[in-house]
Scaffold this motif. Structure first.
Motif, mmCIF file in Angstrom:
data_model
loop_
_atom_site.group_PDB
_atom_site.id
_atom_site.type_symbol
_atom_site.label_atom_id
_atom_site.label_comp_id
_atom_site.label_asym_id
_atom_site.label_seq_id
_atom_site.Cartn_x
_atom_site.Cartn_y
_atom_site.Cartn_z
ATOM 1 N N LEU A 170 0.822 -1.208 0.000
ATOM 2 C CA LEU A 170 0.000 0.000 0.000
ATOM 3 C C LEU A 170 0.858 1.261 0.000
ATOM 4 C CD1 LEU A 170 -2.900 -0.799 2.502
ATOM 5 C CD2 LEU A 170 -3.182 -0.049 0.128
ATOM 6 N N LYS A 171 0.411 2.265 -0.714
ATOM 7 C CA LYS A 171 1.026 3.581 -0.634
ATOM 8 C C LYS A 171 0.760 4.176 0.750
ATOM 9 C CE LYS A 171 0.068 4.565 -5.533
ATOM 10 N NZ LYS A 171 -0.718 5.433 -6.452
ATOM 11 N N PRO A 172 1.602 5.059 1.236
ATOM 12 C CA PRO A 172 1.292 5.776 2.469
ATOM 13 C C PRO A 172 -0.074 6.458 2.346
ATOM 14 C CG PRO A 172 3.565 6.161 1.857
ATOM 15 C CD PRO A 172 2.933 5.430 0.699
ATOM 16 N N GLY A 173 -0.919 6.245 3.336
ATOM 17 C CA GLY A 173 -2.274 6.767 3.285
ATOM 18 C C GLY A 173 -3.262 5.839 2.607
ATOM 19 N N GLY A 174 -2.754 4.701 2.065
ATOM 20 C CA GLY A 174 -3.623 3.738 1.391
ATOM 21 C C GLY A 174 -4.533 3.030 2.375
ATOM 22 N N ARG A 175 -5.556 2.391 1.854
ATOM 23 C CA ARG A 175 -6.562 1.782 2.719
ATOM 24 C C ARG A 175 -6.808 0.305 2.397
ATOM 25 N NH1 ARG A 175 -8.536 5.029 -1.140
ATOM 26 N NH2 ARG A 175 -10.471 4.470 -2.230
ATOM 27 N N GLY A 219 0.874 -2.853 11.340
ATOM 28 C CA GLY A 219 1.084 -1.421 11.215
ATOM 29 C C GLY A 219 -0.150 -0.610 10.877
ATOM 30 N N PHE A 220 -1.278 -1.277 10.632
ATOM 31 C CA PHE A 220 -2.489 -0.560 10.244
ATOM 32 C C PHE A 220 -3.054 0.255 11.403
ATOM 33 C CE2 PHE A 220 -2.464 -3.799 6.885
ATOM 34 C CZ PHE A 220 -2.710 -2.991 5.779
ATOM 35 N N GLN A 221 -3.660 1.370 11.053
ATOM 36 C CA GLN A 221 -4.299 2.247 12.026
ATOM 37 C C GLN A 221 -5.754 2.492 11.620
ATOM 38 O OE1 GLN A 221 -1.952 5.803 12.478
ATOM 39 N NE2 GLN A 221 -0.146 4.725 13.224
ATOM 40 N N ASN A 222 -6.483 3.137 12.515
ATOM 41 C CA ASN A 222 -7.902 3.435 12.271
ATOM 42 C C ASN A 222 -8.678 2.185 11.859
ATOM 43 O OD1 ASN A 222 -7.258 6.146 12.769
ATOM 44 N ND2 ASN A 222 -6.958 6.587 10.590
ATOM 45 N N ILE A 223 -8.397 1.082 12.536
ATOM 46 C CA ILE A 223 -9.064 -0.178 12.224
ATOM 47 C C ILE A 223 -10.508 -0.114 12.725
ATOM 48 C CG2 ILE A 223 -9.045 -2.678 12.541
ATOM 49 C CD1 ILE A 223 -6.004 -2.411 13.114
ATOM 50 N N GLN A 224 -11.439 -0.334 11.821
ATOM 51 C CA GLN A 224 -12.849 -0.251 12.171
ATOM 52 C C GLN A 224 -13.599 -1.472 11.641
ATOM 53 O OE1 GLN A 224 -14.778 3.601 11.248
ATOM 54 N NE2 GLN A 224 -12.763 4.296 10.597
ATOM 55 N N ILE A 225 -14.351 -2.117 12.513
ATOM 56 C CA ILE A 225 -15.284 -3.151 12.069
ATOM 57 C C ILE A 225 -16.560 -2.420 11.653
ATOM 58 C CG2 ILE A 225 -16.614 -5.190 12.690
ATOM 59 C CD1 ILE A 225 -14.437 -5.938 14.650
ATOM 60 N N VAL A 226 -16.731 -2.273 10.359
ATOM 61 C CA VAL A 226 -17.844 -1.488 9.826
ATOM 62 C C VAL A 226 -19.162 -2.225 9.979
ATOM 63 C CG1 VAL A 226 -18.737 -0.367 7.742
ATOM 64 C CG2 VAL A 226 -16.280 -0.382 8.196
ATOM 65 N N ILE A 266 -17.444 -10.376 9.096
ATOM 66 C CA ILE A 266 -17.106 -8.993 9.419
ATOM 67 C C ILE A 266 -16.630 -8.240 8.177
ATOM 68 C CG2 ILE A 266 -16.538 -9.444 11.829
ATOM 69 C CD1 ILE A 266 -13.565 -9.285 11.050
ATOM 70 N N LYS A 267 -16.881 -6.948 8.197
ATOM 71 C CA LYS A 267 -16.351 -6.051 7.179
ATOM 72 C C LYS A 267 -15.446 -5.057 7.917
ATOM 73 C CE LYS A 267 -20.451 -6.415 4.226
ATOM 74 N NZ LYS A 267 -21.201 -7.340 5.109
ATOM 75 N N VAL A 268 -14.178 -5.016 7.534
ATOM 76 C CA VAL A 268 -13.176 -4.232 8.259
ATOM 77 C C VAL A 268 -12.484 -3.242 7.339
ATOM 78 C CG1 VAL A 268 -11.186 -4.363 9.797
ATOM 79 C CG2 VAL A 268 -12.769 -6.274 9.681
ATOM 80 N N MET A 269 -12.322 -2.021 7.840
ATOM 81 C CA MET A 269 -11.561 -0.992 7.147
ATOM 82 C C MET A 269 -10.343 -0.631 7.986
ATOM 83 S SD MET A 269 -12.859 0.211 4.205
ATOM 84 C CE MET A 269 -12.250 1.893 4.142
ATOM 85 N N ALA A 270 -9.234 -0.321 7.334
ATOM 86 C CA ALA A 270 -8.027 0.134 8.026
ATOM 87 C C ALA A 270 -7.202 1.011 7.089
ATOM 88 C CB ALA A 270 -7.198 -1.053 8.516
ATOM 89 N N VAL A 271 -6.260 1.735 7.644
ATOM 90 C CA VAL A 271 -5.463 2.695 6.869
ATOM 91 C C VAL A 271 -3.976 2.503 7.179
ATOM 92 C CG1 VAL A 271 -5.001 5.134 6.445
ATOM 93 C CG2 VAL A 271 -7.348 4.359 6.828
ATOM 94 N N LYS A 272 -3.141 2.613 6.138
ATOM 95 C CA LYS A 272 -1.698 2.700 6.330
ATOM 96 C C LYS A 272 -1.362 4.161 6.598
ATOM 97 C CE LYS A 272 2.732 1.820 4.006
ATOM 98 N NZ LYS A 272 3.411 1.150 2.867
ATOM 99 N N PRO A 273 -0.658 4.460 7.685
ATOM 100 C CA PRO A 273 -0.342 5.863 8.014
ATOM 101 C C PRO A 273 0.315 6.581 6.842
ATOM 102 C CG PRO A 273 0.280 4.416 9.802
ATOM 103 C CD PRO A 273 -0.101 3.519 8.671
ATOM 104 N N ALA A 274 -0.009 7.855 6.694
ATOM 105 C CA ALA A 274 0.536 8.645 5.599
ATOM 106 C C ALA A 274 2.015 8.946 5.777
ATOM 107 C CB ALA A 274 -0.243 9.952 5.448
ATOM 108 N N ASN A 275 2.489 8.919 7.018
ATOM 109 C CA ASN A 275 3.901 9.231 7.300
ATOM 110 C C ASN A 275 4.554 8.080 8.056
ATOM 111 O OD1 ASN A 275 3.770 11.905 6.207
ATOM 112 N ND2 ASN A 275 2.618 12.497 8.034
#
Length: 275
Positions: A170-175, A219-226, A266-275
């Protein structure tokens, strides 16, 4: 089973599914069977989406709609983990448009061949199907905007490694947007020991907290079980017109109820930190 045996079992099982799919769709055109469409609608796909892709790409193997979950934009690069016959890749292709790209990775050569044939049939020019294992993806670092997966990571013994690889590409900021099967309590022993249950996405599933922790450790952040819901056991054990060795060992109705009470979609969303 040991990890190597699990992977061999899964690969062989899904190879059989891919090989039988052509004869299944031939019979479907004659006899009007629509089990895959019915299952797909139950897990979140619309009639419009089902009509927008090559029908042979829908093998009825998912447990959600990660394309809708990911909110894919035009011009993005999307990676589908465990792309099968290409169903979600084709939906993502419409989202990214001619300025975007879609990559599908699957470890089963028969599935990759079928996906490529479906892409040729549908004149999809922005999709690249690659054979490879999810623990060692044939994708460059920091390359994709979105990673999706549909009921596949549960099949891989080393789930933490899969999430590390997803983080890498994933690119930085990718999801990351994933639909998958997890456990809310331990499975009965007769399921854990079943090779058919591994192919049917059951025996390889892990507890929900462990699944989310594997994402966090990658390393994922903002992990959410949608979304989280019970998953109909029949969606994991059907054998449509002989289309594949998905199934459960013979069990009593009480045992099947116990299994169904152990699993969750489950449906899960997460983000790779931008920095």
């Amino acid at each position: 089973m040991k990890d190597r045996e699990i992977k061999r079992t899964v690969r062989e099982g899904y190879a059989r599914i891919a090989k039988k799919a052509t004869s299944y769709y031939a019979s479907r055109r004659c006899c009007g069977s629509d089990i895959h469409e019915d299952l797909s609608k139950r897990i979140g796909y619309s009639e419009e989406e089902l009509k927008a892709v090559p029908p042979e790409s829908n093998l009825g193997l998912g447990c959600g709609n990660p394309v809708a979950l990911a909110s894919i934009n035009e011009g993005e690069t999307v990676l589908d983990l465990g792309s099968g016959a290409g169903f979600d890749c084709f939906l993502a292709s419409h989202k990214v448009g001619s300025s975007g790209n879609v990559i599908g990775v699957d470890m089963t050569s028969e599935m990759v061949d079928k996906a490529r044939a479906n892409a040729k049939l549908g004149n999809y020019a922005n999709i690249d199907f690659r054979q490879g294992e999810l623990e060692n993806m044939p994708v460059a670092d920091n390359y994709v905007d979105v990673v999706i997966s549909n009921c596949v990571i549960n099949l891989v013994p080393d789930k933490r490694r899969v999430f590390k690889e997803a983080f890498r590409v994933l690119k930085p900021g990718g999801r990351l947007a994933v639909s998958d099967i997890v456990l809310v309590k331990d499975l009965p022993d007769f399921v854990k020991k079943s090779t058919e249950a591994y192919i049917g996405c059951l025996a390889g599933a892990i507890l929900k907290d462990s699944y989310i922790e594997a994402m966090r450790l990658a390393g994922f952040q903002n992990i959410q079980i949608v979304d989280e819901s019970s998953f109909p056991i029949e969606c994991l054990i059907f054998d449509a017109e002989g289309l594949g060795s998905i199934g459960m060992p013979k069990a009593s109705p009480e045992q099947l109820r116990d299994v169904e009470a152990s699993i969750s979609s489950i449906k899960v969303m997460a983000v790779k930190p931008a920095n």
